[in-house]
Enzyme design. Structure first.
Site, PDB file in Angstrom:
ATOM      1  CB  ALA A  50      40.494 -42.558  67.420  1.00 54.94           C
ATOM      2  CE  LYS A  51      42.095 -34.743  65.245  1.00 52.61           C
ATOM      3  NZ  LYS A  51      42.938 -33.791  65.909  1.00 52.61           N
ATOM      4  NE  ARG A  52      43.530 -45.793  66.687  1.00 51.88           N
ATOM      5  CZ  ARG A  52      43.404 -45.145  67.831  1.00 51.88           C
ATOM      6  NH1 ARG A  52      43.870 -43.929  67.941  1.00 51.88           N
ATOM      7  NH2 ARG A  52      42.822 -45.711  68.877  1.00 51.88           N
TER       8      ARG A  52
END
Ligand code: GLU
Length: 278
Positions: A251-253
């Site tokens: 995920a981008k996080r």
């Protein structure tokens, strides 16, 4: 000639999953002597940041990717989506919907629907589908600007049975009705992912759409829009999604798997390619 594209949304930094997707698209074009395009899917001015666009281009170049110029940035082509909407509207396939997201969720739940009944969430219960023009006028004054929804029953009746072709899974029978009356233009953004991706793949002459299998179902809807708008139908190749050691999708996080971070730790582009197996 084969034309592929990588179409990231600049809402964060690219991670290993994006690297896989970008390299997958580029290799699909290169091995056939085709063309590889980059498209920036930045229709949402709140979530998308220009800095992420320049960072992602730098990351992709570092990875060794080269693409054709000019890069298409969706935010600069909103009139193309307006044109497609106008056509659908003139066919009587769009209607304004004044419901809030919360109202849709509550109504769907009240009608006994599971929270993830449709591929994109709850299926719209149809509250605004048959509003009279007086009611629409009234709601325009009372409420925020409407979303524009596709009348799915009418659209599928008009289009008839549809199939599309996935390079891995073969012929797929499209069931866009599973989405219900999808929003094609949002009240805060004058288009939507589904509409703009379909219009752009058409305008850019993409012949093979490669993307993660999380978007497999979305293709049914894109196929319907192609039929309604009279577009040619590209081939599709939905690829696996990379997962981390514990089996979760990147995920981008997850800062630790961004290309930026890996590079700052001394990882080379060659090592990234080897890690993801491309
Ligand atoms: N912009 C989409 C995303 O970042 C990809 C769309 C597509 O490849 O069709 O998930």
């Amino acid at each position: 000639m084969i034309v592929t594209r990588f179409a990231p949304s600049p809402t964060g930094h690219l991670h290993l999953g994006h690297a896989y997707s970008a390299l997958f698209a580029e290799q699909a074009a290169r091995t056939e002597g085709g063309r590889f395009l980059l498209r920036i899917e930045d229709i949402d001015p709140v979530r998308c940041k220009p800095a992420f666009t320049s960072d992602l281009m730098e990351d992709l170049r570092w990875l060794g990717l080269r693409w054709e110029e000019p890069v298409r940035r969706q935010s600069q082509h909103l009139t193309d989506y307006q044109d497609a909407l106008a056509r659908l509207r003139s066919m009587g396939l769009l209607y304004p919907c004044f419901c809030t997201r919360r109202e849709v969720t509550a109504e769907a739940a009240a009608s006994g629907q599971a929270p993830h009944a449709g591929p994109d969430g709850p299926i719209y219960p149809g509250t605004c589908r048959h509003l009279s023009s007086e009611d629409q006028e009234h709601l325009r004054n009372e409420r925020a600007a409407p979303n524009w929804r596709l009348d799915m029953a009418k659209a599928t009746a008009l289009a008839g049975p549809l199939v599309w072709h996935d390079l891995e899974r073969g012929e797929v029978v499209a069931t866009p009705q599973d989405f219900g009356d999808v929003v094609l233009a949002r009240r805060d953004v004058p288009t939507s992912y589904h509409l703009s991706v379909t219009v752009d793949d058409h305008l850019q002459g993409v012949t093979l759409v490669t993307r993660g299998e999380d978007l497999f179902r979305a293709t049914d809807l894109h196929r319907l829009l192609q039929a309604l708008l009279g577009y040619a139908v590209p081939d599709y190749h939905h690829h696996k999604l990379l997962v981390d050691a514990s089996g979760h999708r990147y995920a981008k996080r997850d800062h630790a798997v961004t290309l930026r971070h890996l590079r700052s730790e001394g990882m080379t582009a060659e090592e990234v390619r080897r890690t993801i197996g491309l």
